[in-house]
Scaffold this active site. Structure first.
Site, PDB file in Angstrom:
ATOM      1  N   CYS A  64       0.844  -1.195   0.000  1.00 49.62           N
ATOM      2  CA  CYS A  64       0.000   0.000   0.000  1.00 49.62           C
ATOM      3  C   CYS A  64       0.879   1.244   0.000  1.00 49.62           C
ATOM      4  O   CYS A  64       1.785   1.369   0.826  1.00 49.62           O
ATOM      5  CB  CYS A  64      -0.905  -0.023   1.233  1.00 49.62           C
ATOM      6  SG  CYS A  64      -1.833   1.502   1.479  1.00 49.62           S
ATOM      7  N   CYS A  67       0.254   3.046   3.689  1.00 51.58           N
ATOM      8  CA  CYS A  67       0.648   2.485   4.995  1.00 51.58           C
ATOM      9  C   CYS A  67       1.689   1.377   4.899  1.00 51.58           C
ATOM     10  O   CYS A  67       2.169   0.897   5.926  1.00 51.58           O
ATOM     11  CB  CYS A  67      -0.574   1.999   5.762  1.00 51.58           C
ATOM     12  SG  CYS A  67      -1.217   0.406   5.210  1.00 51.58           S
ATOM     13  N   CYS A 113      -7.247  -0.829   0.873  1.00 51.99           N
ATOM     14  CA  CYS A 113      -6.260  -1.427   1.773  1.00 51.99           C
ATOM     15  C   CYS A 113      -6.986  -1.888   3.035  1.00 51.99           C
ATOM     16  O   CYS A 113      -7.779  -1.144   3.605  1.00 51.99           O
ATOM     17  CB  CYS A 113      -5.187  -0.405   2.119  1.00 51.99           C
ATOM     18  SG  CYS A 113      -4.057  -0.983   3.408  1.00 51.99           S
ATOM     19  N   CYS A 116      -5.373   0.599   6.173  1.00 48.93           N
ATOM     20  CA  CYS A 116      -5.594   2.048   6.268  1.00 48.93           C
ATOM     21  C   CYS A 116      -6.832   2.504   5.505  1.00 48.93           C
ATOM     22  O   CYS A 116      -7.237   3.649   5.632  1.00 48.93           O
ATOM     23  CB  CYS A 116      -4.365   2.810   5.790  1.00 48.93           C
ATOM     24  SG  CYS A 116      -4.134   2.792   4.009  1.00 48.93           S
ATOM     25  N   CYS A 136      -8.087  -5.086 -10.358  1.00 49.27           N
ATOM     26  CA  CYS A 136      -7.669  -4.033 -11.282  1.00 49.27           C
ATOM     27  C   CYS A 136      -7.266  -2.834 -10.424  1.00 49.27           C
ATOM     28  O   CYS A 136      -8.112  -2.183  -9.821  1.00 49.27           O
ATOM     29  CB  CYS A 136      -8.862  -3.712 -12.186  1.00 49.27           C
ATOM     30  SG  CYS A 136      -8.516  -2.512 -13.458  1.00 49.27           S
TER      31      CYS A 136
HETATM   32 ZN   LIG Z   1      -2.781   0.915   3.523  1.00 48.22          ZN
END
Ligand SMILES: [Zn+2]
Length: 161
Positions: A64, A67, A113, A116, A136
């Protein structure tokens, strides 16, 4: 839409999936570019065939951008021809959040995510076997970490692969 989230409870990968504190979030968001803010925080979509990770074929993990949580492994990446990085499955269960998205008059499943909550992209039920799923994802939502390199740890969690 048959894309259902995995049934196993989150956190099984050993990663600390508790969300960042308000203070940590503020610091991480301040570090984003305008385009990253538009996609990650305001559910934007980058232009097709423009993302920096589209043709990346190196071994490693995609984490991510906000985070640092691993979201996809390079082995799950495939060329979907859509112009966005595409994956057949998540890095681990609980690392992605699945949200019903009825914007623009379409029935889609948004992917965020799992730690986060930042926007990553969408999942569609037309991917290759065996999962038949196509995640995607926007390049700007991700950061690629080559196999030999340590994971970023912006939340100070000490998680390792
Ligand atoms: Zn994250």
């Amino acid at each position: 839409m048959n894309a259902n989230p995995p049934q196993t409870p989150p956190g099984k990968s050993g990663f600390d999936l508790s969300p960042p504190s308000a203070q940590q979030r503020q610091a991480l968001e301040a570090d984003l570019s305008a385009e990253e803010r538009r996609v990650l925080l305001n559910h934007g979509t980058e232009a097709a065939f423009c993302g920096g990770l589209l043709d990346n074929k190196e071994a490693g993990v995609y984490v991510c951008r906000l985070c640092g949580l691993p979201l996809f492994s390079a082995e799950a990446k495939f060329n979907s021809g859509t112009g966005w990085p595409s994956f057949t499955g998540p890095f681990a269960e609980g690392h992605l959040a699945w949200i019903a998205d009825r914007s623009y008059g379409m029935e889609r499943t948004e992917i965020r995510c799992g730690r986060c909550g930042s926007h990553q992209g969408h999942v569609f039920p037309d991917g290759p076997a065996p999962s038949r799923l196509r995640f995607c994802i926007n390049s700007v939502s991700l950061q690629f970490v080559p196999k030999s390199q340590p994971l970023p740890d912006p939340l100070g969690r000490g998680d390792k692969l």
